[in-house]
Enzyme design. Structure first.
Site, PDB file in Angstrom:
ATOM      1  N   ASP A  14       0.819  -1.212   0.000  1.00 33.14           N
ATOM      2  CA  ASP A  14       0.000   0.000   0.000  1.00 33.14           C
ATOM      3  C   ASP A  14       0.856   1.266   0.000  1.00 33.14           C
ATOM      4  O   ASP A  14       0.489   2.290   0.580  1.00 33.14           O
ATOM      5  CB  ASP A  14      -0.969   0.016   1.205  1.00 33.14           C
ATOM      6  CG  ASP A  14      -1.794  -1.257   1.267  1.00 33.14           C
ATOM      7  OD1 ASP A  14      -2.217  -1.715   0.191  1.00 33.14           O
ATOM      8  OD2 ASP A  14      -2.002  -1.778   2.369  1.00 33.14           O
ATOM      9  N   HIS A  42      -4.837  -2.040  -5.516  1.00 33.81           N
ATOM     10  CA  HIS A  42      -4.139  -0.841  -5.963  1.00 33.81           C
ATOM     11  C   HIS A  42      -5.182   0.212  -6.320  1.00 33.81           C
ATOM     12  O   HIS A  42      -6.068  -0.046  -7.127  1.00 33.81           O
ATOM     13  CB  HIS A  42      -3.269  -1.149  -7.182  1.00 33.81           C
ATOM     14  CG  HIS A  42      -2.310  -2.272  -6.933  1.00 33.81           C
ATOM     15  ND1 HIS A  42      -1.281  -2.172  -6.023  1.00 33.81           N
ATOM     16  CD2 HIS A  42      -2.235  -3.514  -7.440  1.00 33.81           C
ATOM     17  CE1 HIS A  42      -0.619  -3.314  -6.003  1.00 33.81           C
ATOM     18  NE2 HIS A  42      -1.186  -4.150  -6.851  1.00 33.81           N
TER      19      HIS A  42
HETATM   20  P1  GDP Z   1      -0.661   0.101  -3.596  1.00 38.30           P
HETATM   21  O1  GDP Z   1      -1.226  -1.190  -3.070  1.00 38.30           O
HETATM   22  O2  GDP Z   1       0.791   0.254  -3.350  1.00 38.30           O
HETATM   23  O3  GDP Z   1      -1.022   0.352  -5.024  1.00 38.30           O
HETATM   24  O4  GDP Z   1      -1.351   1.267  -2.724  1.00 38.30           O
HETATM   25  P2  GDP Z   1      -2.908   1.416  -2.339  1.00 38.30           P
HETATM   26  O5  GDP Z   1      -3.622   1.934  -3.524  1.00 38.30           O
HETATM   27  O6  GDP Z   1      -3.410   0.185  -1.684  1.00 38.30           O
HETATM   28  O7  GDP Z   1      -2.824   2.512  -1.186  1.00 38.30           O
HETATM   29  C1  GDP Z   1      -2.284   3.778  -1.391  1.00 38.30           C
HETATM   30  C2  GDP Z   1      -3.335   4.827  -1.046  1.00 38.30           C
HETATM   31  O8  GDP Z   1      -2.722   6.106  -0.988  1.00 38.30           O
HETATM   32  C3  GDP Z   1      -4.429   4.973  -2.101  1.00 38.30           C
HETATM   33  O9  GDP Z   1      -5.625   5.317  -1.459  1.00 38.30           O
HETATM   34  C4  GDP Z   1      -3.921   6.106  -2.990  1.00 38.30           C
HETATM   35  O10 GDP Z   1      -4.970   6.790  -3.647  1.00 38.30           O
HETATM   36  C5  GDP Z   1      -3.261   6.980  -1.968  1.00 38.30           C
HETATM   37  N1  GDP Z   1      -2.096   7.759  -2.451  1.00 38.30           N
HETATM   38  C6  GDP Z   1      -1.129   7.370  -3.324  1.00 38.30           C
HETATM   39  N2  GDP Z   1      -0.171   8.320  -3.414  1.00 38.30           N
HETATM   40  C7  GDP Z   1      -0.539   9.313  -2.572  1.00 38.30           C
HETATM   41  C8  GDP Z   1       0.071  10.554  -2.185  1.00 38.30           C
HETATM   42  O11 GDP Z   1       1.144  10.923  -2.633  1.00 38.30           O
HETATM   43  N3  GDP Z   1      -0.607  11.315  -1.267  1.00 38.30           N
HETATM   44  C9  GDP Z   1      -1.797  10.929  -0.720  1.00 38.30           C
HETATM   45  N4  GDP Z   1      -2.362  11.736   0.171  1.00 38.30           N
HETATM   46  N5  GDP Z   1      -2.391   9.766  -1.053  1.00 38.30           N
HETATM   47  C10 GDP Z   1      -1.760   8.965  -1.952  1.00 38.30           C
HETATM   48 MG    MG Z   2      -2.698  -1.820  -1.788  1.00 41.12          MG
END
Ligand code: GDP
Ligand code: MG
Length: 423
Positions: A14, A42
Protein backbone atom coordinates in the site's frame (compact mmCIF):
# COMPACT_ATOMS: atom_id res chain seq x y z
CA UNK A 1 17.80 -1.18 -26.00
CA UNK A 2 14.63 -1.00 -23.90
CA UNK A 3 15.04 -2.19 -20.34
CA UNK A 4 11.88 -3.37 -18.53
CA UNK A 5 10.89 -1.26 -15.53
CA UNK A 6 9.62 -2.97 -12.38
CA UNK A 7 7.75 -1.13 -9.62
CA UNK A 8 8.30 -2.75 -6.21
CA UNK A 9 6.88 -1.81 -2.81
CA UNK A 10 9.73 -1.38 -0.35
CA UNK A 11 7.67 -1.82 2.84
CA UNK A 12 4.55 -3.85 3.75
CA UNK A 13 2.41 -2.80 0.79
CA UNK A 14 0.00 0.00 0.00
CA UNK A 15 2.89 2.36 -0.72
CA UNK A 16 1.01 3.87 -3.66
CA UNK A 17 2.32 1.62 -6.44
CA UNK A 18 -0.98 1.81 -8.32
CA UNK A 19 -0.90 5.57 -8.36
CA UNK A 20 2.71 5.60 -9.58
CA UNK A 21 2.01 3.06 -12.33
CA UNK A 22 -1.01 5.09 -13.44
CA UNK A 23 1.06 8.31 -13.40
CA UNK A 24 4.03 7.03 -15.39
CA UNK A 25 2.17 4.38 -17.42
CA UNK A 26 1.76 6.69 -20.41
CA UNK A 27 5.52 6.35 -21.08
CA UNK A 28 5.24 2.59 -21.74
CA UNK A 29 3.78 0.36 -24.46
CA UNK A 30 2.89 -2.49 -22.13
CA UNK A 31 1.92 -2.64 -18.44
CA UNK A 32 1.92 -6.00 -16.64
CA UNK A 33 1.24 -7.89 -13.44
CA UNK A 34 3.69 -10.68 -12.64
CA UNK A 35 2.92 -11.80 -9.09
CA UNK A 36 0.38 -11.99 -6.30
CA UNK A 37 -3.35 -12.38 -6.44
CA UNK A 38 -6.48 -10.39 -5.90
CA UNK A 39 -5.56 -9.99 -2.25
CA UNK A 40 -3.54 -7.01 -3.54
CA UNK A 41 -5.42 -3.75 -3.92
CA UNK A 42 -4.14 -0.84 -5.96
CA UNK A 43 -6.04 2.42 -5.92
CA UNK A 44 -6.17 4.58 -9.03
CA UNK A 45 -8.14 7.81 -9.31
CA UNK A 46 -9.91 7.78 -12.68
CA UNK A 47 -11.85 10.87 -13.70
CA UNK A 48 -12.16 11.83 -10.03
CA UNK A 49 -13.50 8.38 -9.07
CA UNK A 50 -11.54 6.07 -6.78
CA UNK A 51 -11.07 2.69 -8.43
CA UNK A 52 -9.59 -0.25 -6.55
CA UNK A 53 -7.89 -2.75 -8.84
CA UNK A 54 -7.18 -6.29 -7.64
CA UNK A 55 -6.35 -8.12 -10.86
CA UNK A 56 -6.05 -5.75 -13.79
CA UNK A 57 -2.71 -3.92 -14.03
CA UNK A 58 -2.93 -0.24 -13.04
CA UNK A 59 -2.08 0.76 -16.64
CA UNK A 60 -5.71 0.11 -17.54
CA UNK A 61 -6.71 3.78 -17.47
CA UNK A 62 -3.77 4.72 -19.66
CA UNK A 63 -5.30 2.30 -22.19
CA UNK A 64 -2.08 0.35 -22.57
CA UNK A 65 -1.57 -3.24 -23.65
CA UNK A 66 -1.98 -5.19 -20.41
CA UNK A 67 -0.45 -8.54 -19.54
CA UNK A 68 -0.77 -10.94 -16.62
CA UNK A 69 2.05 -13.46 -16.45
CA UNK A 70 2.10 -16.86 -14.80
CA UNK A 71 3.56 -15.75 -11.44
CA UNK A 72 0.20 -14.14 -10.69
CA UNK A 73 -3.01 -15.94 -9.71
CA UNK A 74 -6.55 -14.57 -9.63
CA UNK A 75 -10.16 -15.25 -8.84
CA UNK A 76 -12.08 -15.07 -12.14
CA UNK A 77 -15.10 -13.59 -10.31
CA UNK A 78 -12.97 -10.58 -9.35
CA UNK A 79 -11.53 -10.13 -12.84
CA UNK A 80 -15.01 -10.32 -14.35
CA UNK A 81 -16.26 -7.57 -12.06
CA UNK A 82 -13.27 -5.36 -13.00
CA UNK A 83 -13.91 -5.97 -16.69
CA UNK A 84 -17.55 -5.02 -16.14
CA UNK A 85 -16.47 -1.78 -14.44
CA UNK A 86 -14.21 -1.00 -17.42
CA UNK A 87 -16.91 -1.71 -19.99
CA UNK A 88 -19.30 0.56 -18.08
CA UNK A 89 -16.71 3.32 -18.48
CA UNK A 90 -16.23 2.50 -22.16
CA UNK A 91 -12.81 0.98 -21.60
CA UNK A 92 -12.21 -2.29 -23.43
CA UNK A 93 -8.87 -3.63 -22.19
CA UNK A 94 -6.28 -4.93 -24.59
CA UNK A 95 -5.47 -7.74 -22.16
CA UNK A 96 -3.39 -10.91 -22.46
CA UNK A 97 -3.34 -13.53 -19.68
CA UNK A 98 -0.86 -16.39 -19.70
CA UNK A 99 -2.18 -19.96 -20.23
CA UNK A 100 -0.30 -20.98 -17.11
CA UNK A 101 -1.89 -18.56 -14.63
CA UNK A 102 -3.53 -20.49 -11.79
CA UNK A 103 -7.10 -19.68 -10.82
CA UNK A 104 -8.54 -19.19 -7.35
CA UNK A 105 -11.28 -21.78 -6.91
CA UNK A 106 -14.29 -21.42 -4.61
CA UNK A 107 -12.89 -24.10 -2.27
CA UNK A 108 -9.65 -22.10 -1.85
CA UNK A 109 -11.66 -19.32 -0.21
CA UNK A 110 -13.34 -21.76 2.19
CA UNK A 111 -9.98 -23.31 3.11
CA UNK A 112 -8.42 -19.90 3.69
CA UNK A 113 -11.15 -18.88 6.15
CA UNK A 114 -11.19 -22.28 7.86
CA UNK A 115 -7.42 -22.37 8.27
CA UNK A 116 -7.25 -18.89 9.81
CA UNK A 117 -9.79 -20.05 12.41
CA UNK A 118 -7.81 -23.25 13.02
CA UNK A 119 -4.59 -21.31 13.63
CA UNK A 120 -6.23 -19.14 16.33
CA UNK A 121 -3.63 -16.78 17.77
CA UNK A 122 -1.21 -17.89 15.01
CA UNK A 123 -3.57 -16.61 12.28
CA UNK A 124 -1.63 -14.57 9.73
CA UNK A 125 -4.36 -11.97 9.15
CA UNK A 126 -5.22 -13.33 5.70
CA UNK A 127 -7.89 -11.40 3.80
CA UNK A 128 -9.43 -14.85 3.16
CA UNK A 129 -9.79 -14.57 -0.60
CA UNK A 130 -8.02 -17.91 -1.12
CA UNK A 131 -4.70 -16.78 -2.61
CA UNK A 132 -2.42 -18.81 -0.33
CA UNK A 133 -4.43 -21.97 -1.11
CA UNK A 134 -4.32 -21.28 -4.80
CA UNK A 135 -0.51 -21.09 -4.61
CA UNK A 136 -0.48 -24.22 -2.45
CA UNK A 137 -2.34 -26.15 -5.15
CA UNK A 138 -0.13 -24.64 -7.82
CA UNK A 139 2.94 -25.92 -5.99
CA UNK A 140 1.56 -29.41 -5.35
CA UNK A 141 0.36 -29.58 -8.98
CA UNK A 142 -3.35 -29.63 -8.20
CA UNK A 143 -4.07 -26.22 -9.67
CA UNK A 144 -6.68 -25.23 -12.24
CA UNK A 145 -4.95 -23.03 -14.82
CA UNK A 146 -6.25 -20.66 -17.47
CA UNK A 147 -5.38 -23.27 -20.10
CA UNK A 148 -8.04 -25.54 -18.55
CA UNK A 149 -10.72 -22.97 -19.39
CA UNK A 150 -9.99 -23.67 -23.07
CA UNK A 151 -10.57 -27.43 -22.62
CA UNK A 152 -13.84 -27.95 -20.69
CA UNK A 153 -13.53 -31.74 -20.67
CA UNK A 154 -10.10 -31.50 -19.01
CA UNK A 155 -11.45 -28.94 -16.53
CA UNK A 156 -14.24 -31.38 -15.59
CA UNK A 157 -11.82 -34.28 -15.22
CA UNK A 158 -9.52 -32.24 -13.00
CA UNK A 159 -12.40 -31.10 -10.80
CA UNK A 160 -13.56 -34.69 -10.45
CA UNK A 161 -10.10 -35.63 -9.26
CA UNK A 162 -9.35 -32.63 -7.02
CA UNK A 163 -12.65 -31.57 -5.47
CA UNK A 164 -13.56 -34.72 -3.47
CA UNK A 165 -10.31 -34.34 -1.49
CA UNK A 166 -10.99 -30.64 -0.86
CA UNK A 167 -14.51 -31.47 0.29
CA UNK A 168 -13.22 -34.20 2.62
CA UNK A 169 -10.64 -31.86 4.18
CA UNK A 170 -13.18 -29.07 4.62
CA UNK A 171 -15.90 -31.27 6.07
CA UNK A 172 -13.93 -33.87 8.00
CA UNK A 173 -10.96 -31.87 9.24
CA UNK A 174 -12.20 -28.29 9.44
CA UNK A 175 -15.86 -29.25 10.05
CA UNK A 176 -17.07 -26.65 7.55
CA UNK A 177 -20.38 -27.03 5.74
CA UNK A 178 -19.71 -27.19 1.98
CA UNK A 179 -22.48 -26.13 -0.40
CA UNK A 180 -20.29 -26.53 -3.47
CA UNK A 181 -20.62 -29.40 -5.93
CA UNK A 182 -18.50 -30.31 -8.95
CA UNK A 183 -21.41 -29.42 -11.24
CA UNK A 184 -21.91 -26.00 -9.65
CA UNK A 185 -18.21 -25.15 -9.93
CA UNK A 186 -18.02 -26.49 -13.47
CA UNK A 187 -21.05 -24.47 -14.64
CA UNK A 188 -19.65 -21.29 -13.15
CA UNK A 189 -16.25 -21.87 -14.73
CA UNK A 190 -17.78 -22.51 -18.13
CA UNK A 191 -19.25 -19.04 -17.81
CA UNK A 192 -15.84 -17.60 -16.85
CA UNK A 193 -14.31 -19.43 -19.82
CA UNK A 194 -16.71 -17.74 -22.21
CA UNK A 195 -15.66 -14.27 -21.04
CA UNK A 196 -11.95 -14.94 -20.54
CA UNK A 197 -11.05 -17.12 -23.53
CA UNK A 198 -10.27 -14.19 -25.87
CA UNK A 199 -7.66 -12.93 -23.40
CA UNK A 200 -5.81 -16.20 -22.74
CA UNK A 201 -2.56 -16.58 -24.65
CA UNK A 202 1.18 -17.22 -24.38
CA UNK A 203 2.34 -14.15 -22.46
CA UNK A 204 5.80 -15.58 -21.93
CA UNK A 205 6.51 -15.83 -25.67
CA UNK A 206 4.92 -12.45 -26.26
CA UNK A 207 7.29 -10.88 -23.71
CA UNK A 208 10.34 -12.73 -25.09
CA UNK A 209 9.56 -11.58 -28.62
CA UNK A 210 9.03 -7.96 -27.59
CA UNK A 211 11.46 -7.61 -24.72
CA UNK A 212 13.77 -5.03 -26.24
CA UNK A 213 11.42 -3.75 -28.95
CA UNK A 214 8.66 -2.42 -26.69
CA UNK A 215 8.77 -0.53 -23.44
CA UNK A 216 7.38 -2.54 -20.53
CA UNK A 217 6.34 -1.58 -17.02
CA UNK A 218 5.64 -4.27 -14.45
CA UNK A 219 3.76 -3.59 -11.27
CA UNK A 220 4.74 -5.69 -8.26
CA UNK A 221 1.80 -6.73 -6.13
CA UNK A 222 2.26 -6.68 -2.36
CA UNK A 223 5.74 -5.61 -1.27
CA UNK A 224 9.21 -6.65 -0.22
CA UNK A 225 8.48 -7.21 3.47
CA UNK A 226 5.57 -9.48 2.52
CA UNK A 227 7.81 -11.71 0.39
CA UNK A 228 6.99 -15.33 1.22
CA UNK A 229 10.57 -16.12 2.25
CA UNK A 230 12.43 -12.86 2.93
CA UNK A 231 9.56 -10.90 4.50
CA UNK A 232 8.37 -10.96 8.11
CA UNK A 233 7.53 -14.68 7.98
CA UNK A 234 4.90 -16.02 8.64
CA UNK A 235 3.09 -12.67 8.27
CA UNK A 236 3.79 -12.73 4.57
CA UNK A 237 2.15 -13.77 1.32
CA UNK A 238 2.53 -17.18 -0.32
CA UNK A 239 4.70 -16.04 -3.24
CA UNK A 240 7.85 -14.06 -3.95
CA UNK A 241 7.40 -10.33 -4.24
CA UNK A 242 10.98 -9.24 -4.90
CA UNK A 243 12.09 -7.88 -8.26
CA UNK A 244 14.13 -10.91 -9.34
CA UNK A 245 11.00 -13.09 -9.28
CA UNK A 246 9.96 -11.34 -12.48
CA UNK A 247 12.30 -13.53 -14.54
CA UNK A 248 10.75 -16.82 -13.47
CA UNK A 249 7.27 -15.32 -13.70
CA UNK A 250 7.79 -14.20 -17.29
CA UNK A 251 9.88 -17.20 -18.24
CA UNK A 252 12.79 -15.14 -19.52
CA UNK A 253 16.49 -15.35 -18.69
CA UNK A 254 17.68 -12.64 -16.37
CA UNK A 255 18.47 -9.33 -18.08
CA UNK A 256 19.04 -5.73 -16.94
CA UNK A 257 15.94 -4.22 -15.32
CA UNK A 258 15.16 -0.79 -13.98
CA UNK A 259 13.69 -1.22 -10.48
CA UNK A 260 11.72 1.61 -8.87
CA UNK A 261 11.34 1.14 -5.12
CA UNK A 262 8.12 2.71 -3.89
CA UNK A 263 8.39 4.04 -0.35
CA UNK A 264 5.60 5.62 1.67
CA UNK A 265 7.04 8.62 3.56
CA UNK A 266 6.03 6.81 6.76
CA UNK A 267 5.10 3.12 7.29
CA UNK A 268 1.83 1.17 7.35
CA UNK A 269 0.94 -2.47 7.55
CA UNK A 270 -2.32 -4.40 7.50
CA UNK A 271 -3.05 -7.43 9.67
CA UNK A 272 -0.71 -9.09 12.16
CA UNK A 273 3.07 -9.17 12.40
CA UNK A 274 5.93 -7.21 13.92
CA UNK A 275 6.15 -3.46 13.23
CA UNK A 276 8.74 -1.74 15.47
CA UNK A 277 7.96 1.86 14.44
CA UNK A 278 4.19 1.46 14.92
CA UNK A 279 2.62 4.39 16.75
CA UNK A 280 -0.31 3.34 18.91
CA UNK A 281 -0.88 6.93 19.91
CA UNK A 282 -2.01 10.35 18.65
CA UNK A 283 0.67 10.45 15.90
CA UNK A 284 -0.43 7.04 14.58
CA UNK A 285 -4.04 8.18 14.59
CA UNK A 286 -3.13 11.37 12.70
CA UNK A 287 -1.20 9.37 10.07
CA UNK A 288 -4.18 7.03 9.73
CA UNK A 289 -6.76 9.81 9.35
CA UNK A 290 -4.79 12.24 7.19
CA UNK A 291 -3.40 9.41 5.02
CA UNK A 292 -6.84 7.69 4.75
CA UNK A 293 -5.11 4.49 5.76
CA UNK A 294 -7.87 1.98 5.12
CA UNK A 295 -6.99 -1.23 3.28
CA UNK A 296 -8.21 -1.39 -0.33
CA UNK A 297 -9.07 -5.13 -0.20
CA UNK A 298 -10.36 -5.79 3.30
CA UNK A 299 -11.49 -2.33 4.43
CA UNK A 300 -9.41 -2.82 7.59
CA UNK A 301 -7.69 0.14 9.21
CA UNK A 302 -3.97 0.11 8.41
CA UNK A 303 -1.55 0.20 11.34
CA UNK A 304 0.62 3.34 11.08
CA UNK A 305 4.11 4.35 12.20
CA UNK A 306 7.28 6.20 11.26
CA UNK A 307 9.65 5.47 8.40
CA UNK A 308 12.00 2.54 9.03
CA UNK A 309 15.35 2.87 7.25
CA UNK A 310 16.80 -0.60 8.05
CA UNK A 311 13.73 -1.99 6.27
CA UNK A 312 14.42 0.20 3.23
CA UNK A 313 18.08 -0.81 3.17
CA UNK A 314 17.08 -4.47 3.34
CA UNK A 315 14.56 -3.92 0.53
CA UNK A 316 17.32 -2.32 -1.51
CA UNK A 317 19.66 -5.23 -0.83
CA UNK A 318 17.03 -7.67 -2.13
CA UNK A 319 15.79 -5.64 -5.10
CA UNK A 320 18.72 -3.39 -6.09
CA UNK A 321 16.63 -0.28 -6.67
CA UNK A 322 17.66 2.01 -9.51
CA UNK A 323 15.66 4.83 -7.94
CA UNK A 324 13.08 5.50 -5.25
CA UNK A 325 9.59 6.96 -5.47
CA UNK A 326 8.49 8.58 -2.20
CA UNK A 327 4.72 8.74 -1.80
CA UNK A 328 2.28 10.42 0.56
CA UNK A 329 4.82 13.06 1.53
CA UNK A 330 1.88 15.49 1.81
CA UNK A 331 0.58 13.49 4.81
CA UNK A 332 3.66 14.46 6.87
CA UNK A 333 2.85 18.19 6.49
CA UNK A 334 0.72 17.79 9.65
CA UNK A 335 3.72 17.11 11.89
CA UNK A 336 6.16 19.56 13.45
CA UNK A 337 8.54 16.72 14.40
CA UNK A 338 9.14 13.68 12.18
CA UNK A 339 11.04 10.76 13.73
CA UNK A 340 12.78 8.28 11.42
CA UNK A 341 14.10 4.89 12.58
CA UNK A 342 17.81 4.60 11.76
CA UNK A 343 18.60 1.35 13.58
CA UNK A 344 17.37 -0.95 16.37
CA UNK A 345 18.28 -1.98 19.88
CA UNK A 346 18.18 -5.77 20.02
CA UNK A 347 18.80 -6.77 23.65
CA UNK A 348 22.19 -5.23 24.43
CA UNK A 349 23.17 -4.88 20.76
CA UNK A 350 22.64 -1.99 18.36
CA UNK A 351 21.97 -3.14 14.82
CA UNK A 352 21.45 -1.23 11.59
CA UNK A 353 20.22 -4.13 9.48
CA UNK A 354 16.95 -6.04 9.40
CA UNK A 355 17.72 -9.30 11.26
CA UNK A 356 17.86 -12.52 9.23
CA UNK A 357 16.14 -14.49 12.04
CA UNK A 358 12.52 -13.48 11.67
CA UNK A 359 11.56 -13.74 15.37
CA UNK A 360 14.34 -11.37 16.41
CA UNK A 361 12.48 -8.60 14.64
CA UNK A 362 9.77 -8.76 17.36
CA UNK A 363 12.36 -7.71 19.92
CA UNK A 364 13.82 -4.83 17.88
CA UNK A 365 13.30 -1.44 19.49
CA UNK A 366 13.68 1.49 17.10
CA UNK A 367 16.38 4.13 17.46
CA UNK A 368 15.07 7.40 16.07
CA UNK A 369 16.56 10.49 14.50
CA UNK A 370 14.02 13.32 14.57
CA UNK A 371 13.59 15.79 11.72
CA UNK A 372 11.86 19.16 11.89
CA UNK A 373 8.62 19.27 9.95
CA UNK A 374 7.60 21.86 7.35
CA UNK A 375 4.04 22.46 8.47
CA UNK A 376 2.79 23.72 5.13
CA UNK A 377 0.62 22.32 2.38
CA UNK A 378 2.78 20.78 -0.36
CA UNK A 379 0.02 19.08 -2.35
CA UNK A 380 0.16 21.63 -5.16
CA UNK A 381 3.94 21.65 -5.55
CA UNK A 382 5.10 20.28 -8.93
CA UNK A 383 8.82 21.07 -8.90
CA UNK A 384 11.27 19.65 -6.40
CA UNK A 385 12.95 23.02 -5.83
CA UNK A 386 9.61 24.47 -4.69
CA UNK A 387 9.34 22.06 -1.76
CA UNK A 388 9.96 23.59 1.70
CA UNK A 389 13.55 23.47 2.94
CA UNK A 390 12.81 21.02 5.78
CA UNK A 391 11.04 18.75 3.36
CA UNK A 392 14.12 18.67 1.12
CA UNK A 393 16.28 17.91 4.17
CA UNK A 394 13.99 14.94 4.98
CA UNK A 395 14.24 13.64 1.41
CA UNK A 396 18.00 14.10 1.22
CA UNK A 397 18.47 12.20 4.50
CA UNK A 398 16.50 9.25 3.10
CA UNK A 399 18.53 9.26 -0.12
CA UNK A 400 21.76 9.33 1.85
CA UNK A 401 20.82 6.69 4.41
CA UNK A 402 19.40 4.27 1.84
CA UNK A 403 22.00 5.16 -0.79
CA UNK A 404 19.53 5.46 -3.69
CA UNK A 405 18.34 8.63 -5.47
CA UNK A 406 14.70 9.69 -5.22
CA UNK A 407 13.29 10.15 -8.73
CA UNK A 408 9.58 10.56 -7.99
CA UNK A 409 7.87 12.45 -5.18
CA UNK A 410 4.15 11.97 -4.80
CA UNK A 411 2.19 14.66 -2.97
CA UNK A 412 -1.41 13.58 -3.54
CA UNK A 413 -3.51 10.62 -4.71
CA UNK A 414 -4.27 11.75 -8.26
CA UNK A 415 -2.16 11.16 -11.35
CA UNK A 416 -0.89 14.73 -11.62
CA UNK A 417 0.33 15.06 -8.02
CA UNK A 418 3.78 13.80 -8.89
CA UNK A 419 7.12 15.57 -8.93
CA UNK A 420 9.80 14.19 -11.18
CA UNK A 421 13.14 14.87 -9.50
CA UNK A 422 16.02 14.89 -11.95
CA UNK A 423 18.67 15.00 -9.26
P1 GDP B 1 -0.66 0.10 -3.60
O1 GDP B 1 -1.23 -1.19 -3.07
O2 GDP B 1 0.79 0.25 -3.35
O3 GDP B 1 -1.02 0.35 -5.02
O4 GDP B 1 -1.35 1.27 -2.72
P2 GDP B 1 -2.91 1.42 -2.34
O5 GDP B 1 -3.62 1.93 -3.52
O6 GDP B 1 -3.41 0.19 -1.68
O7 GDP B 1 -2.82 2.51 -1.19
C1 GDP B 1 -2.28 3.78 -1.39
C2 GDP B 1 -3.34 4.83 -1.05
O8 GDP B 1 -2.72 6.11 -0.99
C3 GDP B 1 -4.43 4.97 -2.10
O9 GDP B 1 -5.63 5.32 -1.46
C4 GDP B 1 -3.92 6.11 -2.99
O10 GDP B 1 -4.97 6.79 -3.65
C5 GDP B 1 -3.26 6.98 -1.97
N1 GDP B 1 -2.10 7.76 -2.45
C6 GDP B 1 -1.13 7.37 -3.32
N2 GDP B 1 -0.17 8.32 -3.41
C7 GDP B 1 -0.54 9.31 -2.57
C8 GDP B 1 0.07 10.55 -2.19
O11 GDP B 1 1.14 10.92 -2.63
N3 GDP B 1 -0.61 11.31 -1.27
C9 GDP B 1 -1.80 10.93 -0.72
N4 GDP B 1 -2.36 11.74 0.17
N5 GDP B 1 -2.39 9.77 -1.05
C10 GDP B 1 -1.76 8.96 -1.95
MG1 MG C 1 -2.70 -1.82 -1.79
Amino acid sequence: MNVPTVVIGAQWGDEGKGKLVDSIGSNFDIVGRFNGGNNAGHTVIYKGEECKLHVLPSGIFQKKKLIISQGAVFDPEVLLSELEFCNKHNIFPDLMIDYRVNLVMPYHKLMDAANELWKGSYATGSVKVGIGYCYEDRNNRSGIRCEDLLYPEILKEKLENIFPLKRAILEKVYRVKVDLTIDKIYERFLHHAKVLTPYINDVSSFVSNNLHKKTMLFEGAMATMLDGQFGTYPYTVANNTIASSIFSSLGIPNCPINVIGVVKAYTTRVGGGPFPTEQNNKSGKTLQIVGHEIAATSGRIRRCGWLDLPILRFANKLNKFSSLAITKLDVLSKFSKIPVCIGYRLGKKTIYEYPAISHEFYRCKPIYQTFTGWNEDISRVRRKEDLPKNCLIYLRAIEKMVGIPIRYISVGPDRKSLIYAKN
